[in-house]
Write a protein that holds these residues in place. Structure first.
Motif, mmCIF file in Angstrom:
data_model
loop_
_atom_site.group_PDB
_atom_site.id
_atom_site.type_symbol
_atom_site.label_atom_id
_atom_site.label_comp_id
_atom_site.label_asym_id
_atom_site.label_seq_id
_atom_site.Cartn_x
_atom_site.Cartn_y
_atom_site.Cartn_z
ATOM 1 N N VAL A 144 -9.642 38.885 6.089
ATOM 2 C CA VAL A 144 -10.824 38.124 5.705
ATOM 3 C C VAL A 144 -10.415 36.771 5.138
ATOM 4 O O VAL A 144 -9.411 36.654 4.446
ATOM 5 N N GLY A 145 -11.210 35.787 5.466
ATOM 6 C CA GLY A 145 -10.916 34.439 4.985
ATOM 7 C C GLY A 145 -12.063 33.520 5.315
ATOM 8 O O GLY A 145 -13.158 33.980 5.615
ATOM 9 N N GLU A 146 -11.823 32.240 5.226
ATOM 10 C CA GLU A 146 -12.897 31.298 5.507
ATOM 11 C C GLU A 146 -12.354 30.046 6.173
ATOM 12 O O GLU A 146 -11.168 29.725 6.067
ATOM 13 N N ARG A 147 -13.237 29.354 6.899
ATOM 14 C CA ARG A 147 -12.890 28.041 7.446
ATOM 15 C C ARG A 147 -13.637 27.000 6.632
ATOM 16 O O ARG A 147 -14.838 27.137 6.396
ATOM 17 N N ARG A 148 -12.895 25.991 6.204
ATOM 18 C CA ARG A 148 -13.485 24.933 5.393
ATOM 19 C C ARG A 148 -13.287 23.596 6.060
ATOM 20 O O ARG A 148 -12.424 23.457 6.917
ATOM 21 N N ARG A 149 -14.055 22.620 5.600
ATOM 22 C CA ARG A 149 -13.661 21.250 5.921
ATOM 23 C C ARG A 149 -13.406 20.548 4.595
ATOM 24 O O ARG A 149 -14.138 20.764 3.623
ATOM 25 N N VAL A 150 -12.366 19.741 4.573
ATOM 26 C CA VAL A 150 -11.987 19.048 3.347
ATOM 27 C C VAL A 150 -11.862 17.551 3.650
ATOM 28 O O VAL A 150 -11.527 17.163 4.771
ATOM 29 N N TRP A 151 -12.140 16.727 2.648
ATOM 30 C CA TRP A 151 -12.068 15.278 2.818
ATOM 31 C C TRP A 151 -10.716 14.862 3.390
ATOM 32 O O TRP A 151 -9.679 15.382 2.962
ATOM 33 N N ALA A 152 -10.741 13.924 4.296
ATOM 34 C CA ALA A 152 -9.503 13.390 4.856
ATOM 35 C C ALA A 152 -9.531 11.870 4.713
ATOM 36 O O ALA A 152 -10.600 11.279 4.522
ATOM 37 N N SER A 153 -8.371 11.236 4.815
ATOM 38 C CA SER A 153 -8.270 9.786 4.672
ATOM 39 C C SER A 153 -7.395 9.197 5.768
ATOM 40 O O SER A 153 -6.285 9.679 6.008
ATOM 41 N N CYS A 154 -7.895 8.134 6.398
ATOM 42 C CA CYS A 154 -7.136 7.478 7.466
ATOM 43 C C CYS A 154 -5.959 6.680 6.923
ATOM 44 O O CYS A 154 -5.173 6.135 7.684
ATOM 45 N N MET A 155 -5.841 6.569 5.579
ATOM 46 C CA MET A 155 -4.692 5.872 4.978
ATOM 47 C C MET A 155 -3.531 6.842 4.741
ATOM 48 O O MET A 155 -2.399 6.426 4.531
ATOM 49 N N VAL A 156 -3.827 8.134 4.712
ATOM 50 C CA VAL A 156 -2.834 9.131 4.305
ATOM 51 C C VAL A 156 -2.054 9.644 5.525
ATOM 52 O O VAL A 156 -2.606 9.780 6.614
ATOM 53 N N ASP A 157 -0.761 9.941 5.317
ATOM 54 C CA ASP A 157 0.073 10.495 6.393
ATOM 55 C C ASP A 157 -0.605 11.715 7.009
ATOM 56 O O ASP A 157 -1.225 12.500 6.308
ATOM 57 N N GLY A 158 -0.432 11.887 8.300
ATOM 58 C CA GLY A 158 -0.922 13.109 8.943
ATOM 59 C C GLY A 158 -2.279 12.964 9.596
ATOM 60 O O GLY A 158 -2.673 13.805 10.395
ATOM 61 N N CYS A 161 0.853 -1.192 0.000
ATOM 62 C CA CYS A 161 0.000 0.000 0.000
ATOM 63 C C CYS A 161 0.890 1.244 0.000
ATOM 64 O O CYS A 161 1.867 1.313 0.731
ATOM 65 N N ILE A 162 0.516 2.211 -0.839
ATOM 66 C CA ILE A 162 1.322 3.441 -0.920
ATOM 67 C C ILE A 162 0.607 4.602 -0.215
ATOM 68 O O ILE A 162 0.873 5.765 -0.482
ATOM 69 N N ASN A 163 -0.294 4.293 0.668
ATOM 70 C CA ASN A 163 -1.086 5.259 1.449
ATOM 71 C C ASN A 163 -1.555 6.489 0.666
ATOM 72 O O ASN A 163 -1.463 7.609 1.150
ATOM 73 N N CYS A 164 -2.115 6.227 -0.535
ATOM 74 C CA CYS A 164 -2.588 7.344 -1.368
ATOM 75 C C CYS A 164 -3.978 7.803 -0.950
ATOM 76 O O CYS A 164 -4.399 8.909 -1.285
#
Ligand SMILES: Cc1cc2nc3c(=O)[nH]c(=O)nc-3n(C[C@H](O)[C@H](O)[C@H](O)COP(=O)(O)OP(=O)(O)OC[C@H]3O[C@@H](n4cnc5c(N)ncnc54)[C@H](O)[C@@H]3O)c2cc1C
Ligand code: SF4
Ligand code: SF4
Ligand code: FES
Lengths: 336, 264
Positions: free
Chosen positions: A252-266, A223-226
């Motif tokens: 000025v700016g914004e807060r977002r939520r972005v998809w995350a993956s439990c396979m990916v580093d971090g 697995c290459i944790n992609c």
């Protein structure tokens, strides 16, 4: 009510619906594949049935309609936080039976695991479902094993037959629309499969002890944790918060939520360099057991719906279904 | 209509208490229900959010004791009395004081781990009649790393306090050695009924619990508090999940019988 309609009748319905809904369905994005310039089937807005891809399974699921890849939650100005506007229209989503079962999982996560999610709910309250019948299953599908091959909770279903679209419609106003169009009435049952080439057996004695099995080690290197397996999965819901500023100095700016993956580093990194599940095999174990063990312990039914997309997308040809089928032997290994 | 839990409220910094160069307590304006062991998501636009435990609760305020370690926490330290921070919460289960009332109580805390239990210690300092004997074992790296210095004299009056440092010279104030060193000699009336709370870095919690079990503590009489990466505090983002458990919802405080089953 059941109807048989032709392309122009169906498009008349689509045109009418577009006044109040965006229509989302699998469509072909030329050269849109993430890792080569071949075509990609994924969800997008459509305005004609000719644009909908019925003969293939979409690589990505419908979930991005409800949980966008990147979703702005609110805007910052110097003085206040201002909530981002909801989509202007509701959504009609074309999806298959496995995906309609996945919607139940999204609901349980976003509406019932802790407090109901405001941003999910405001989209969810305004969607309608068109079930795409499955005449045949695709190579990697295992919906029958997961019990997701049959669905009832749709607003309308559609089977693609020679030159006609067969509809089973439960929505009263839509029924009236097709009656007014003069669509011919027939008895229609959504196409459904009763067996798949891929069969998956989840051992009944499966416990978290299987984490000790040596089976997970093979994934350390393979697995290459992609994270593609998580991104295509209709039941994966994880996200990370992200602050975004329009220019470096502006307030000025914004807060977002972005998809995350439990396979990916971090994914589990904490301040000071700590992290859990450093090895890819441990991440594979975490993902697989979420899908076929611990989600059920929490919610009473399995998370995986058997759509098979993770098997199709993996650049390393790692198969989730094979992995699940190895759990029986792995349990023997750890209990002997 | 469902409440929007993601939009933070703005809270004024009422007071800043400096413990060490990198650890300050920020006293934040707050009215509402909150328990020791619960946490808030503290945020600064552009830098992001960080989960921070409640280290003190009072009329119209909560204390947040923050260690400066990175993006968000560095920026928090650029703020001072009169400035405002964004917060949302409180989240998590927190400590249920009922579990400890009327019992012999041992609290073992290391470093910033003292923050989440400080409210429990204070409560049983002020309400000594609501528990039996109480011992606090608090460990820090060195004299420089001591937190809540001003609390210790009062705590010493009310309970048995063992303050210990990993290294340095022993004084009348503190001993030298890891917290685990003091577990075998704990004076206990009835170990089968005594209760314990252990909070600190993972290794410290592991060895302390081991020490307590060796002394004859029952697993169901030990509570621990877990930390994981958290992006939402609401059971949605998935980062804090371990097995079938969401640390942010079901924890961060766990009875050891449950806490010990969590495999990352
Ligand atoms: C329930 C709970 C209670 C906590 N209580 C305190 C406290 O009272 N005082 C204190 O100083 N610290 C506490 N922490 C740790 C604190 O959240 C991190 O030190 C902080 O998030 C670091 O953020 P940063 O941006 O400054 O660091 P960076 O290293 O720049 O970033 C770390 C990244 O990890 C994220 N993160 C999420 N959860 C954690 C976590 N558990 N630990 C570390 N990073 C995390 C941060 O938001 C950030 O995105 C607690 C953590 C948890 C889970
Ligand atoms: S898994 Fe079943 S329902 Fe889903 S696409 Fe395949 S055959 Fe259809
Ligand atoms: S299993 Fe395959 S798709 Fe999933 S992270 Fe590993 S390499 Fe990527
Ligand atoms: S912090 Fe997001 S699910 Fe627990």
């Amino acid at each position: 009510m059941g109807f048989h309609v032709n392309e122009s009748q169906f498009d008349a319905w689509l045109t009418e619906q577009q006044k109040t809904y965006d229509i989302y369905a699998p469509k072909c994005f030329a050269g849109g594949n993430t890792f080569s310039d071949v075509d990609c089937i994924r969800y997008g807005k459509v305005n004609s049935i000719s644009k909908i891809v019925f003969d293939q399974k979409s690589e990505y699921s419908f979930k991005e309609v409800l949980t966008p890849i990147s979703q702005t939650l609110f805007f910052f100005t110097e003085e206040q936080c201002k909530e981002a506007d909801p989509p202007k229209k509701g959504a009609i989503i074309f999806l298959r039976s496995c995906d309609l079962h996945a919607l139940k999982r999204l609901d349980d996560m976003y509406l019932h695991n802790g407090p109901a999610d405001y941003y999910y709910k405001r989209i969810r309250d305004n969607i309608k479902i068109v079930l795409i019948g499955c005449k045949h299953s695709f190579e990697s599908c295992f919906c029958v094993s997961m019990g997701t091959n049959i669905s009832e909770n749709y607003d309308m279903s559609i089977n693609v037959a020679d030159g006609v679209y067969e509809l089973n419609c439960k929505d009263v106003t839509w029924n009236q629309f097709f009656l007014d169009l003069g669509a011919s009435r027939h008895l229609v049952v959504p196409d459904q499969v009763h067996e798949n080439k891929t069969v998956v057996k989840i051992p009944v004695n499966l416990t978290a002890d299987v984490a000790r099995s040596s089976m997970w080690e093979q994934y350390n290197k393979r697995c290459i944790n992609c994270g593609r397996c998580n991104f295509v999965c209709p039941t994966c819901t994880c996200f990370t918060m992200q602050d975004l500023y329009y220019t470096e100095n502006a307030k000025v700016g914004e807060r977002r939520r972005v998809w995350a993956s439990c396979m990916v580093d971090g994914f589990t990194d904490v301040a000071g360099g700590g992290s859990y599940r450093k090895k890819n095999g441990e991440r594979m174990r975490f993902k697989v057991l979420h899908k076929v063990l611990d989600y059920k312990q929490r919610n009473g039914y399995h998370m995986c719906v058997g759509c098979g997309r993770c098997d199709d997308i993996c650049p390393e040809y790692i198969s989730f279904s094979h992995c699940v089928n190895k759990l029986g032997d792995a349990m023997k290994e750890v209990t002997k | 209509m469902v409440r929007n839990d993601y939009i933070p409220f703005s809270s004024e910094i009422l007071e800043v208490i400096k413990h060490t160069d990198i650890e300050y307590t920020f006293r934040m304006a707050f009215r509402g229900d909150v328990k020791p062991g619960q946490f808030f998501e503290v945020s600064i636009p552009k830098y992001g959010e960080a989960p921070i435990s409640v280290s003190g609760i009072g009329d119209g305020f909560v204390d947040l004791t923050i260690r400066r370690v990175g993006k968000v926490t560095n920026e928090v330290f650029e703020h001072y009395v009169g400035d405002r921070l964004l917060m949302r919460g409180p989240y998590g289960n927190g400590f249920d004081l009922e579990n400890y009332k009327g019992k012999e109580l041992i609290i073992i805390a290391g470093g910033t781990g003292v923050s989440p239990v400080r409210g429990v210690i204070s409560y049983f300092a002020e309400h000594a009649d609501e528990r039996k004997d109480m011992t606090l074992i608090a460990g820090f790296k060195s004299v420089k790393d001591l937190l809540f210095k001003d609390d210790f004299p009062y705590w010493r009056e009310k309970m048995n306090v063992i303050l210990t440092l990993d290294s340095g010279e022993e004084t009348t104030e503190h001993k030298i050695g890891l917290v685990t060193k003091y577990i075998p000699d704990l004076k206990l009336q009835d170990v089968s009924k005594a209760v314990a709370i252990v909070v600190g870095p993972p290794a410290m919690m592991r060895f302390s619990v081991k020490g307590l079990l060796e002394r004859g503590f029952r697993e169901e009489n030990i509570w621990i508090s877990h930390e994981r990466k958290m992006c939402c505090g609401l059971g949605k983002c998935g980062h804090c999940k371990v097995n079938d458990t969401y640390i942010c919802l079901d924890g961060p405080v766990f009875n050891y019988t449950k806490g010990k089953t969590l495999i990352d």
